[in-house]
Design a protein around this motif. Structure first.
Motif, PDB file in Angstrom:
ATOM      1  N   UNK A   1     -48.882 -13.287 -72.365  1.00  0.00           N
ATOM      2  CA  UNK A   1     -49.058 -13.074 -73.805  1.00  0.00           C
ATOM      3  C   UNK A   1     -47.699 -12.734 -74.393  1.00  0.00           C
ATOM      4  N   UNK A   2     -47.272 -13.485 -75.399  1.00  0.00           N
ATOM      5  CA  UNK A   2     -45.942 -13.292 -75.968  1.00  0.00           C
ATOM      6  C   UNK A   2     -46.044 -12.860 -77.422  1.00  0.00           C
ATOM      7  N   UNK A   3     -45.332 -11.785 -77.752  1.00  0.00           N
ATOM      8  CA  UNK A   3     -45.129 -11.370 -79.134  1.00  0.00           C
ATOM      9  C   UNK A   3     -43.701 -11.770 -79.487  1.00  0.00           C
ATOM     10  N   UNK A   4     -43.537 -12.547 -80.535  1.00  0.00           N
ATOM     11  CA  UNK A   4     -42.219 -13.043 -80.894  1.00  0.00           C
ATOM     12  C   UNK A   4     -41.772 -12.570 -82.256  1.00  0.00           C
ATOM     13  N   UNK A   5     -40.576 -11.994 -82.343  1.00  0.00           N
ATOM     14  CA  UNK A   5     -40.062 -11.544 -83.625  1.00  0.00           C
ATOM     15  C   UNK A   5     -39.145 -12.593 -84.233  1.00  0.00           C
TER      16      UNK A   5
ATOM     17  N   UNK B   1     -51.795  -4.080 -79.104  1.00  0.00           N
ATOM     18  CA  UNK B   1     -52.306  -2.727 -78.847  1.00  0.00           C
ATOM     19  C   UNK B   1     -52.392  -2.397 -77.366  1.00  0.00           C
ATOM     20  N   UNK B   2     -52.363  -3.428 -76.525  1.00  0.00           N
ATOM     21  CA  UNK B   2     -52.405  -3.209 -75.086  1.00  0.00           C
ATOM     22  C   UNK B   2     -51.067  -2.742 -74.532  1.00  0.00           C
ATOM     23  N   UNK B   3     -50.021  -2.760 -75.376  1.00  0.00           N
ATOM     24  CA  UNK B   3     -48.689  -2.345 -74.949  1.00  0.00           C
ATOM     25  C   UNK B   3     -47.813  -3.511 -74.568  1.00  0.00           C
ATOM     26  N   UNK B   4     -46.532  -3.237 -74.398  1.00  0.00           N
ATOM     27  CA  UNK B   4     -45.542  -4.254 -74.059  1.00  0.00           C
ATOM     28  C   UNK B   4     -45.028  -3.995 -72.643  1.00  0.00           C
ATOM     29  N   UNK B   5     -45.165  -4.991 -71.776  1.00  0.00           N
ATOM     30  CA  UNK B   5     -44.762  -4.835 -70.376  1.00  0.00           C
ATOM     31  C   UNK B   5     -43.290  -5.149 -70.131  1.00  0.00           C
ATOM     32  N   UNK B   6     -42.700  -5.996 -70.971  1.00  0.00           N
ATOM     33  CA  UNK B   6     -41.303  -6.376 -70.798  1.00  0.00           C
ATOM     34  C   UNK B   6     -40.757  -6.851 -72.138  1.00  0.00           C
ATOM     35  N   UNK B   7     -39.431  -6.749 -72.292  1.00  0.00           N
ATOM     36  CA  UNK B   7     -38.779  -7.143 -73.541  1.00  0.00           C
ATOM     37  C   UNK B   7     -37.567  -8.006 -73.237  1.00  0.00           C
ATOM     38  N   UNK B   8     -37.494  -9.160 -73.891  1.00  0.00           N
ATOM     39  CA  UNK B   8     -36.323 -10.025 -73.809  1.00  0.00           C
ATOM     40  C   UNK B   8     -35.700 -10.109 -75.193  1.00  0.00           C
ATOM     41  N   UNK B   9     -34.479  -9.613 -75.324  1.00  0.00           N
ATOM     42  CA  UNK B   9     -33.765  -9.647 -76.599  1.00  0.00           C
ATOM     43  C   UNK B   9     -32.801 -10.818 -76.600  1.00  0.00           C
TER      44      UNK B   9
ATOM     45  N   UNK C   1     -31.674 -11.991 -79.581  1.00  0.00           N
ATOM     46  CA  UNK C   1     -31.122 -12.004 -80.938  1.00  0.00           C
ATOM     47  C   UNK C   1     -29.926 -11.088 -81.122  1.00  0.00           C
ATOM     48  N   UNK C   2     -29.985  -9.877 -80.554  1.00  0.00           N
ATOM     49  CA  UNK C   2     -28.877  -8.956 -80.712  1.00  0.00           C
ATOM     50  C   UNK C   2     -28.750  -8.356 -82.088  1.00  0.00           C
ATOM     51  N   UNK C   3     -29.869  -8.098 -82.747  1.00  0.00           N
ATOM     52  CA  UNK C   3     -29.845  -7.553 -84.104  1.00  0.00           C
ATOM     53  C   UNK C   3     -30.145  -6.050 -84.136  1.00  0.00           C
ATOM     54  N   UNK C   4     -29.739  -5.323 -83.097  1.00  0.00           N
ATOM     55  CA  UNK C   4     -29.946  -3.886 -83.087  1.00  0.00           C
ATOM     56  C   UNK C   4     -31.368  -3.461 -82.830  1.00  0.00           C
ATOM     57  N   UNK C   5     -32.111  -4.258 -82.087  1.00  0.00           N
ATOM     58  CA  UNK C   5     -33.525  -3.955 -81.868  1.00  0.00           C
ATOM     59  C   UNK C   5     -33.778  -3.172 -80.588  1.00  0.00           C
ATOM     60  N   UNK C   6     -32.722  -2.876 -79.823  1.00  0.00           N
ATOM     61  CA  UNK C   6     -32.933  -2.227 -78.526  1.00  0.00           C
ATOM     62  C   UNK C   6     -33.579  -0.843 -78.632  1.00  0.00           C
ATOM     63  N   UNK C   7     -33.227  -0.004 -79.615  1.00  0.00           N
ATOM     64  CA  UNK C   7     -33.940   1.284 -79.718  1.00  0.00           C
ATOM     65  C   UNK C   7     -35.445   1.101 -79.903  1.00  0.00           C
ATOM     66  N   UNK C   8     -35.840   0.126 -80.716  1.00  0.00           N
ATOM     67  CA  UNK C   8     -37.269  -0.154 -80.876  1.00  0.00           C
ATOM     68  C   UNK C   8     -37.873  -0.639 -79.564  1.00  0.00           C
ATOM     69  N   UNK C   9     -37.111  -1.473 -78.838  1.00  0.00           N
ATOM     70  CA  UNK C   9     -37.607  -1.987 -77.563  1.00  0.00           C
ATOM     71  C   UNK C   9     -37.858  -0.855 -76.588  1.00  0.00           C
ATOM     72  N   UNK C  10     -36.946   0.113 -76.543  1.00  0.00           N
ATOM     73  CA  UNK C  10     -37.105   1.262 -75.646  1.00  0.00           C
ATOM     74  C   UNK C  10     -38.329   2.080 -76.050  1.00  0.00           C
ATOM     75  N   UNK C  11     -38.501   2.267 -77.345  1.00  0.00           N
ATOM     76  CA  UNK C  11     -39.671   3.012 -77.825  1.00  0.00           C
ATOM     77  C   UNK C  11     -40.968   2.303 -77.439  1.00  0.00           C
ATOM     78  N   UNK C  12     -40.971   0.983 -77.575  1.00  0.00           N
ATOM     79  CA  UNK C  12     -42.170   0.219 -77.255  1.00  0.00           C
ATOM     80  C   UNK C  12     -42.468   0.217 -75.757  1.00  0.00           C
ATOM     81  N   UNK C  13     -41.443   0.471 -74.965  1.00  0.00           N
ATOM     82  CA  UNK C  13     -41.645   0.559 -73.512  1.00  0.00           C
ATOM     83  C   UNK C  13     -41.883   2.001 -73.075  1.00  0.00           C
TER      84      UNK C  13
END
Length: 299
Positions: free
Chosen positions: A162-166, A198-206, A208-220
């Motif tokens: 299942x992929x969530x894409x920004x 709502x089931x949560x995020x198991x892994x994150x691939x960035x 884009x490099x648009x400063x989203x890593x803090x959000x990625x850490x929070x989501x993990x």
């Protein structure tokens, strides 16, 4: 032959078309009569001086498609006249280039399609390999509408992930068409991702490099485990893995995976924009200005 080179770092205008001798293939190499050469953000960084290595003057371009023109010693897996795509050892913005890693170009793909795949495709597959998302898990892909992100989305979805894409608002329909759950960039991104997954995020691939890593850490859940960025220089200070790739990942098997997937319709990519070799400077200027869309140079 005609080739694009630059003698000093700077704006796109430092790129000029020059005459040069055809390069001679060494052991394990082939010389390719270039039909198409991809333009990548890495090329822009090298030309601008953001990344400096080697000596000047020098050429640019690491991905090409064309016909084999000459064989180096020990080459037995191709022949003169065969159509191939691969990574250039000499500047790919040229009429001829040396290639060390290549694969046969499927007849279903045109030259530009084949030349647009190696760099972005290798990065996408590398990111997925390092994260190893499994069937049934949820993967968040930042920059899902870009070339690298779109490839990663399609391979992950095909594997039952299942992929969530920004992406930006204008590209959300494209992300959905790729099989991902689209989420718009901007303030409140993490909350929108939680709503979408709502089931949560198991892994994150960035990608884009648009400063989203803090959000990625929070989501993990506050951990940097199973987060990989291909583009954000802030990775080290945040403790996130930065995957920069290298020759080890540039294999014929990777090329065949990418080329065959697109030829068979399992990987759908937008048509690259074609520009002449003489307009390499314009191609760089447009890539810097817009940062999206694939440009391919035609000698």
């Amino acid at each position: 032959m005609h080739t694009v080179r630059f003698a000093e770092y700077g704006a796109p205008s430092v790129l000029t078309v020059e005459e040069a001798d055809r390069p001679e293939p060494g052991r394990g190499q082939v010389r390719v009569a270039v039909k198409a050469a991809g333009v990548n953000p890495f090329d822009v960084k090298v030309r601008s001086g953001a990344m400096r290595f080697g000596t000047l003057p020098r050429g640019l371009g690491s991905e090409v498609a064309g016909t084999v023109d000459a064989l180096g010693e020990g080459v037995t897996d191709t022949a003169v006249g065969e159509a191939v795509a691969g990574w250039a050892l000499t500047g790919g913005y040229a009429e001829y280039a040396l290639v060390g890693t290549y694969a046969a170009k499927p007849e279903e793909l045109d030259w530009a399609q084949a030349a647009a795949l190696p760099v972005a495709g290798e990065a996408a597959l590398r990111g997925l390999r390092e994260l190893a998302p499994r069937k049934g898990e949820t993967l968040l892909v930042h920059g899902a509408s870009g070339t690298v992100g779109a490839i990663a989305v399609q391979f992950a979805v095909a594997g039952g992930v299942t992929v969530v894409g920004t992406a930006g608002e204008a590209n959300l329909e494209r992300v959905q068409a790729l099989g991902a759950i689209p989420v718009a960039y901007g303030e409140g991104l993490a909350d929108r991702v939680r709503e979408a997954a709502p089931q949560g995020v198991d892994a994150v691939l960035d990608a884009a490099g648009h400063g989203v890593l803090p959000d990625a850490i929070a989501l993990r859940g506050g951990t940097t485990e199973r987060i990989v960025t291909l583009a954000d220089g802030a990775a080290q200070e945040l403790g996130v893995r930065f995957s920069s790739g290298g020759a080890a990942g540039q294999t014929p098997e990777v090329l065949r995976t990418l080329l065959d997937a697109q030829a068979q319709g399992r990987l759908v990519m937008p048509e690259p924009r074609l520009m002449s070799l003489a307009n390499a400077a314009q191609a760089h200027a447009e890539l810097e200005a817009h940062g999206s869309g694939k440009i391919v140079l035609i000698p």
